[in-house]
Design a protein around this motif. Sequence first.
Motif, PDB file in Angstrom:
ATOM      1  N   GLN A 152       0.860  -1.177   0.000  1.00  0.00           N
ATOM      2  CA  GLN A 152       0.000   0.000   0.000  1.00  0.00           C
ATOM      3  C   GLN A 152       0.901   1.233   0.000  1.00  0.00           C
ATOM      4  O   GLN A 152       1.596   1.507   0.970  1.00  0.00           O
ATOM      5  N   GLY A 172       2.108   5.093   0.026  1.00  0.00           N
ATOM      6  CA  GLY A 172       1.735   6.319   0.720  1.00  0.00           C
ATOM      7  C   GLY A 172       2.980   6.914   1.332  1.00  0.00           C
ATOM      8  O   GLY A 172       4.104   6.633   0.899  1.00  0.00           O
ATOM      9  N   LYS A 173       2.801   7.724   2.353  1.00  0.00           N
ATOM     10  CA  LYS A 173       3.964   8.366   2.981  1.00  0.00           C
ATOM     11  C   LYS A 173       4.879   7.348   3.647  1.00  0.00           C
ATOM     12  O   LYS A 173       6.097   7.519   3.688  1.00  0.00           O
ATOM     13  N   ARG A 174       4.287   6.282   4.200  1.00  0.00           N
ATOM     14  CA  ARG A 174       5.121   5.271   4.864  1.00  0.00           C
ATOM     15  C   ARG A 174       5.845   4.384   3.858  1.00  0.00           C
ATOM     16  O   ARG A 174       6.950   3.912   4.113  1.00  0.00           O
ATOM     17  N   THR A 175       5.233   4.142   2.701  1.00  0.00           N
ATOM     18  CA  THR A 175       5.860   3.344   1.642  1.00  0.00           C
ATOM     19  C   THR A 175       5.785   4.131   0.347  1.00  0.00           C
ATOM     20  O   THR A 175       4.853   3.969  -0.448  1.00  0.00           O
ATOM     21  N   PRO A 176       6.741   5.012   0.107  1.00  0.00           N
ATOM     22  CA  PRO A 176       6.679   5.853  -1.100  1.00  0.00           C
ATOM     23  C   PRO A 176       6.957   5.051  -2.366  1.00  0.00           C
ATOM     24  O   PRO A 176       7.756   4.098  -2.357  1.00  0.00           O
ATOM     25  N   ASP A 190      -4.155  -6.758   6.141  1.00  0.00           N
ATOM     26  CA  ASP A 190      -3.714  -5.368   6.121  1.00  0.00           C
ATOM     27  C   ASP A 190      -4.688  -4.555   5.282  1.00  0.00           C
ATOM     28  O   ASP A 190      -4.426  -4.214   4.139  1.00  0.00           O
ATOM     29  N   GLU A 205      -7.525   1.950   4.549  1.00  0.00           N
ATOM     30  CA  GLU A 205      -8.309   2.849   5.386  1.00  0.00           C
ATOM     31  C   GLU A 205      -9.779   2.815   4.955  1.00  0.00           C
ATOM     32  O   GLU A 205     -10.086   2.590   3.789  1.00  0.00           O
TER      33      GLU A 205
END
Length: 491
Positions: A377, A379-383, A448, A451
């Motif tokens: 997924q 996002g900011k945690r996994t660019p 997992d 959102e």
Amino acid sequence: MTRTHDIVQKLWNLCNDLRDDGVTYHQYVTELTYLLFLKMAKETVQEDQIPPENRWDALKARSAPERLDHYRRTLLDLGKANASLVQQIYADASSFIKKPATLSKLVTDIDGLDWYAVDKESLGDLYEGLLQRNAGEKKSGAGQYFTPRPLIDSVVAVMQPKSTDVIQDPAAGTGGFLIAADHYVKAHEDVYDWPEEQQKKYFETTFYGMELVQDTHRLALMNLMLHGLANDPERSGIFQGDTLSDEHEKMPKATLILSNPPFGTKKGGGEPTRQDLTYRTSNKQFSFLQHIYRSLKPGGRAAVILPDNVLFESGVGKQIRADLMEKCNLHTILRLPTGIFYAQGVKTNVLFLTRGQTDTGNTQEVWVYDLRANMPQFGKRTPLTREHFAEFERAFGDDPTGSAAALAKRTDMGEEGRFRKFTREQVRERGDSLDISWLKDDSALSGDLPEPTQLAEEALGELSGAMEELRAILLELGATPEELEAVGAED
């Protein structure tokens, strides 16, 4: 690059000064564009298009209490300027700033940045870094027009732009695809060693685009200017206008089209006002897709980002896909990971195609690369990074046109692999649906879960696709406008 990043961070931090004035992120970037244009024109010695009383030093020289009034007059004056580039950047410009002290702090802080630490070629990267920060802020809503840089760079790399190309983006946003194509050309050809006339031809007759939204258009012009690609926006560069109207004629036929068209239906549910599209629909993606393959010269190539519904919708969607595969060699589809755009629930693909020398029988086989199943997924945690596309680029090969010889070198990885071949006959047996998947997505079973907002957006996306299919069926059955409206045709 570190110094450029530091200045981008400092410019972004100035946004805090505007929060008390109620200025949004997107308004801030627009406001900053007005100020940066004046400052960068001074730094790059390009102030000849700006009247002396409207230049950066004139603004800086004003006392703090009178600076805001002077700035507002400057915006009005430059919106009427004789110089085309200046006039278009400041067209209908108005300031969101209400407090004189706020503007004075912005002017002082911008003037105090270490501009000498950034060379002229890096100014464009600096500004694009600012646009990327804006797109990354969900509050700004800007992700709708900012395609992730790793995806752009990967698409450009496999399409291999050349200085002899005529390159177009009919939904240009802030100009990311055109600028990346220019970077690629400069990395592979000695542009600055050419005779002046050849350089002039390259910069003025290679890159074309169109953007509907005025604020986005001014950001695009600023972006192109800082990359040296907007010398004369009346002749080339990114025009403000509607590609789905007769304004598309401002852009010449292309040998390469790179684009991420807007999703959804045309405002008000109406069809495009241009009359040259064979298949009439209010669906913007299908209309843009028709524009793209109609605007390619014979032998021209394109890469276009489109949502899943374009691959499976029936009715007019099926007709357009069939027409596309007749007129073009649709040789590759890249199924993109979810969550890499602002609209998290929108599932997207890149279609790679080459316009045929004739208008029949051009697609013989379609290769699908699944980069969606069993991916993290993002996002900011996994660019998302360029490395995520490395295997796809290797599998794609070194021929941007997808010729028969090039496709023969590809390897079908089978049901356990990410890259597979489907003949035109197999696609036809599927009802010309190109929504092809085969990998078991273990990430969907891992617990997992996305959102809740993402799940809701995905549900809305699926519902929208189902509604479009229902409308298509009703149209085929001869439904009246009133009956279509009953199923939300005017949404």
